[in-house]
Structure formats: C-alpha cells, structure tokens
Design a protein around this motif. Sequence first.
Motif, PDB file in Angstrom:
ATOM      1  N   ASP A 166       2.742   2.128  -9.024  1.00 49.79           N
ATOM      2  CA  ASP A 166       2.781   2.964  -7.819  1.00 49.79           C
ATOM      3  C   ASP A 166       1.407   3.574  -7.541  1.00 49.79           C
ATOM      4  N   LEU A 167       0.795   4.113  -8.568  1.00 52.31           N
ATOM      5  CA  LEU A 167      -0.539   4.695  -8.378  1.00 52.31           C
ATOM      6  C   LEU A 167      -1.557   3.623  -8.038  1.00 52.31           C
ATOM      7  N   ALA A 168      -1.446   2.476  -8.703  1.00 52.63           N
ATOM      8  CA  ALA A 168      -2.365   1.371  -8.412  1.00 52.63           C
ATOM      9  C   ALA A 168      -2.258   1.004  -6.934  1.00 52.63           C
ATOM     10  N   ASP A 169      -1.042   0.904  -6.423  1.00 50.21           N
ATOM     11  CA  ASP A 169      -0.840   0.541  -5.016  1.00 50.21           C
ATOM     12  C   ASP A 169      -1.277   1.651  -4.062  1.00 50.21           C
ATOM     13  N   ALA A 170      -1.273   2.878  -4.538  1.00 46.52           N
ATOM     14  CA  ALA A 170      -1.716   3.990  -3.698  1.00 46.52           C
ATOM     15  C   ALA A 170      -3.235   4.009  -3.586  1.00 46.52           C
ATOM     16  N   LEU A 171      -3.910   3.603  -4.650  1.00 45.27           N
ATOM     17  CA  LEU A 171      -5.365   3.726  -4.688  1.00 45.27           C
ATOM     18  C   LEU A 171      -6.080   2.406  -4.420  1.00 45.27           C
ATOM     19  N   GLY A 172      -5.298   1.345  -4.253  1.00 46.87           N
ATOM     20  CA  GLY A 172      -5.914   0.053  -3.940  1.00 46.87           C
ATOM     21  C   GLY A 172      -6.516  -0.652  -5.136  1.00 46.87           C
ATOM     22  N   TYR A 173      -5.998  -0.385  -6.333  1.00 48.08           N
ATOM     23  CA  TYR A 173      -6.494  -1.095  -7.507  1.00 48.08           C
ATOM     24  C   TYR A 173      -5.405  -1.937  -8.121  1.00 48.08           C
ATOM     25  N   SER A 174      -5.813  -2.871  -8.975  1.00 48.83           N
ATOM     26  CA  SER A 174      -4.829  -3.676  -9.687  1.00 48.83           C
ATOM     27  C   SER A 174      -4.223  -2.826 -10.797  1.00 48.83           C
ATOM     28  N   LEU A 175      -3.050  -3.221 -11.216  1.00 48.33           N
ATOM     29  CA  LEU A 175      -2.364  -2.485 -12.281  1.00 48.33           C
ATOM     30  C   LEU A 175      -3.226  -2.403 -13.529  1.00 48.33           C
ATOM     31  N   VAL A 176      -3.835  -3.507 -13.890  1.00 47.93           N
ATOM     32  CA  VAL A 176      -4.660  -3.551 -15.102  1.00 47.93           C
ATOM     33  C   VAL A 176      -5.827  -2.578 -15.010  1.00 47.93           C
ATOM     34  N   HIS A 177      -6.476  -2.581 -13.853  1.00 45.01           N
ATOM     35  CA  HIS A 177      -7.635  -1.706 -13.703  1.00 45.01           C
ATOM     36  C   HIS A 177      -7.214  -0.246 -13.703  1.00 45.01           C
ATOM     37  N   LEU A 178      -6.090   0.049 -13.087  1.00 45.29           N
ATOM     38  CA  LEU A 178      -5.613   1.425 -13.093  1.00 45.29           C
ATOM     39  C   LEU A 178      -5.315   1.864 -14.524  1.00 45.29           C
ATOM     40  N   ASN A 179      -4.678   0.988 -15.262  1.00 45.90           N
ATOM     41  CA  ASN A 179      -4.338   1.312 -16.651  1.00 45.90           C
ATOM     42  C   ASN A 179      -5.593   1.640 -17.461  1.00 45.90           C
ATOM     43  N   ARG A 180      -6.635   0.852 -17.260  1.00 46.46           N
ATOM     44  CA  ARG A 180      -7.882   1.094 -18.003  1.00 46.46           C
ATOM     45  C   ARG A 180      -8.530   2.401 -17.576  1.00 46.46           C
ATOM     46  N   GLN A 232       0.860  -1.186   0.000  1.00 52.54           N
ATOM     47  CA  GLN A 232       0.000   0.000   0.000  1.00 52.54           C
ATOM     48  C   GLN A 232       0.888   1.225   0.000  1.00 52.54           C
ATOM     49  N   VAL A 233       0.797   2.009  -1.035  1.00 54.06           N
ATOM     50  CA  VAL A 233       1.519   3.282  -1.066  1.00 54.06           C
ATOM     51  C   VAL A 233       0.718   4.285  -0.257  1.00 54.06           C
ATOM     52  N   LEU A 234       1.335   4.885   0.757  1.00 53.02           N
ATOM     53  CA  LEU A 234       0.625   5.828   1.632  1.00 53.02           C
ATOM     54  C   LEU A 234       0.558   7.214   1.016  1.00 53.02           C
ATOM     55  N   ASN A 235       1.674   7.668   0.467  1.00 50.75           N
ATOM     56  CA  ASN A 235       1.625   8.899  -0.316  1.00 50.75           C
ATOM     57  C   ASN A 235       2.892   9.130  -1.112  1.00 50.75           C
ATOM     58  N   LEU A 236       2.786  10.081  -1.991  1.00 52.79           N
ATOM     59  CA  LEU A 236       3.920  10.449  -2.828  1.00 52.79           C
ATOM     60  C   LEU A 236       4.723  11.495  -2.085  1.00 52.79           C
TER      61      LEU A 236
END
Lengths: 242, 242
Positions: B185-199, B73-77
């Motif tokens: 990184d964004l996927a892990d920050a927002l709690g989504y899978s890489l694929v879903h973030l990409n879409r 889980q990425v907490l923040n940038l």
Amino acid sequence: MPTACTSCPLRKMDAFQPFSDDELDFMLRFKVGELVVDPGTPILMEGSNAPQLYTVLEGLGLRYKLLPSGERQVLNLIFPGAFLGLQAGVMQQMGHSVEATTKMKLCVFDRKTLWTLFKNHPERAFDLTWLAAMQEHFLGESLLTVGQRDALASVAWMFVLVAQRGESLGLLAGGKMDFPYAQQDLADALGYSLVHLNRTLRRLRELQLVTWADGVVHFHDMAELARLADVPLEPMAPRPLI
Amino acid sequence: MPTACTSCPLRKMDAFQPFSDDELDFMLRFKVGELVVDPGTPILMEGSNAPQLYTVLEGLGLRYKLLPSGERQVLNLIFPGAFLGLQAGVMQQMGHSVEATTKMKLCVFDRKTLWTLFKNHPERAFDLTWLAAMQEHFLGESLLTVGQRDALASVAWMFVLVAQRGESLGLLAGGKMDFPYAQQDLADALGYSLVHLNRTLRRLRELQLVTWADGVVHFHDMAELARLADVPLEPMAPRPLI
DNA sequence: CGAGGGTTTGATGATAGTCAAAGTGAGTGG
DNA sequence: CCACTCACTTTGACTATCATCAAACCCTCG
C-alpha cells in the motif's frame, strides 16, 4: 476597458456549461475588476492568505509548490477558465503558488463576497464545489502519472491532456496549438530532470507522435499517443464557469 | 444500534471544529444510516455514480486509482473523519476507488439531500467546499513528494503525515500507533516497487527513526524524520466534520 | 558583440525496478 | 496436531531507468 460578463468570450466555449440570465446578473456584481499581468508574474503565493479570487480570461500559467530545498513540483498547467484562489478563500491559506507563463488577463473577485455567494446563490456555491472536486480529480490523474507511468507514457499523457483541453477551448486548430511553456516546466510537472524530459521529447518526435518546438505543439497521431499513455481518448465534459 | 450524532465520538477530537446545536440538528436529518464493512471491501468504485455519501466513523481505508495496465496508485490513506463520495456527489462520477483496509464503520448520507444542504445550510455547504479544497491540498503535497523527493525522504514524509494525523485523532499514544496497512500500500502511494520500499523501511529502521512491524509503527525521532522529509513539524489545523 | 535563457547532446554514476527464492505467520483441512 | 496453502515480508543478484555533470549550440536582446 474591462470585458463585460455579458460578452465574456469564455461563455461561448463548449468547455463550459451555459449561463442563465440570473447567473449572469450575479457574476456582474461579484466581479470587482480586471487584472493584466506580464509573463513571469507571481499571482498567488503558497502560504499566503490572498484577498482576491480570479478567473482566467486569457493567457497561460502554472500552479506549483516548492520544497524548502528548492525543487519545484508543477501541479498543473493553467488554461483560460481556471478559477484561482479558492484554497485561500475557504482555508485562509494557499497550498500552492500560481504564476503567469504568458501575458494573462484575469477577472478579479473580492474574497469577502464569497460568503454571500454561499448564502444567496446556492447554485454558484455548488459550482464552486464542483470546481474544487474537479481540481482534485485532475491532481489524482497527475499523481497516477507521476507515480506509475514511465517517462514516455508520462509525456504522452501530458500531451493528450493538453490536446483535450486545447480542443475544448478552441486553442487547437489543424492539429497544432500554441504551447509556450519551457521544457523545465514539463519536467517539473512530471517529476523528471530537464535532460531526461528533453530526451523523451526526442523519442516522441522520432516516433512521429508529437513535435514541440518554438512554442508550438504539432500532434501527429493522437490515437497512438493515447495508446502509449494508456488513456481513453475522449472529449472533455463541460464544466461550470465562475 | 447506530451512533447518534449527538454522541458521535468524532466530535470530541481536537482534529475537528466544534459543532453548534443547529448544525447537529441538521446532521441528524442528513444521516440516513450506518454501514459496517469488513477488511478488503470496496466502498466506492472509480467511474461509478454512487448514490450515497459517507463519513468514516471508525477504521482505516484507502483511495486509489488503477491504470488499465494494472498499476495502482494509492492517492491517500483514509482515517476517521474522512468524507467519501463528494466527487460523485457533484460531478456524477468518482475519479477514484475507495476500499476498506480494516473493518470500518461509516455514517451514510443520501446524495439527493446534498442539494438541500446547499440550498438551506450554506455553512455546511461552505464546509463541504473546505473539505474538497483540503483534499486538493493533500493531493498537492503527495504530488510534490512523489515527483521530487527520493525514496528515503518520501517514506519519512509519509510517516510524519501519519503521525500528525494519528496525533490529531488520538490514535497515537506513547510514540506508537496501529498502522495495519501492507507495505504494498505504501509502495503504491509513493510510486515505488515493493522491494524498494522494503529496503527503504530497513534504512529508516537502521537510522533509528521509525520501526514498523506487525501493524504497529513506533516513532523514535520525529524531529529527525521531519528534517529528512524536509517538512515543518506542526500539529494539524482543525477542520470541519460533516 | 557579449550576455543570458533555453535546448540539445554525450559520458558517467546513482537510484530504483525486476526476477528469484526463502522465511514468516495465520488460517485451513486432513 | 500436523501438513499445507496463502498472503506478506525480506534478501540477493542483476538490469534499466533516470539524474548529474559538462559542454556546445541555439536564440533574442541590449
């Protein structure tokens, strides 16, 4: 009649670090009164600049944020010993709201004296920073849960945390404790719908891990609960009390 | 040759509150050195008791937590001006890890002098508490996002925040800024899978709101982005720099 | 006895995860 | 200079988790 700090029931709990006489002396002058509120009472509002700070003496509540569109995110459950209003104290603005779930008794401090605390009582100022850092730590844990754990693990994690906090405050006895929240509160804390949370509770009950009904939780198997949640099962470290 | 605090480039940014000469004088003695790290370098580790505190002078990084099972889980940038290590400073233990995403330049402080800061520089101690409260505030916002917003709104929210932070630091120019993170990184920050973030990124691109490619974001319509995210679009308030 | 808050359950659909494969570009070594 | 690897991105096909809608069933309380 207000509770004298000298006989504050919280000081006895092993959840908190011991108080020196000097510290006690300061707290007595810092405290300006006591507040008792009924269930459902709003205590602090997001965006407001509260003139007062509180320490929870008795009762339970919750911190939450609202989206303009109405969704509610519960940030955490408030147990005795919590310090409320620090954000407004330093940043002039609350980032979340606080409300009472049960009847609560609060120790009231004047925000204006916060500065004299920093000026004249560096140990207490350090403790305040500790509390802020601890709050940050717990929010990180929540974020990890909401972002990465599935529903079963999330609810298990929540109950492990509740048991640990309850234990450190002496609220847990014989494997059970009062837990007078609504299912909607937990759903809003974990980011699930009420219906889904309810079904997850049923699964945990069927697995013989926890039973939560009529405002009381029974912990049947903490070890397995912790395993499900993927967390180590350890007592909470003592923290400063202000 | 290390940057002298007197000519610290961060002080010029409108993201930060002005420094008095007295404050500057203290910072000069608080600072013990400078650290430059390559992309991918771990800076602080969860659970460790770091002997040093840092202020980010240049470069980008991220804070994260890991589940024993491996999810991140990425907490923040982390942007320039961030203060790192406060948790270990007060609680003897980091609640998260920190790593560099790009090459970073860090201002190094000795943790042992933290106490003298509380003892002799109450204004700076107050600022530290401010930073901790601000960190808590941002984590609350993230929790709200991860728990309550859907994917499109979450990503929109993230970009609004990035634009605001970039703006306050002078990193945003002509509606675009460097943004050298990975989609993971964004996927892990927002709690989504890489694929879903990409879409979801594709949807935002098709809606003509943001384009993010080759380490650069273009903001095409901040107002609509903010509306999608359900957040007010306002500049960031100035904060203390330590 | 009716109203209202909270809980429980079923049926259905949307959102997001997983698995798999291919495309891109930077960097490396033959 | 040309494979080759490797990390990252993109897309498709399929599946699972979770949300929504709806209704019933508690309660307690007036």
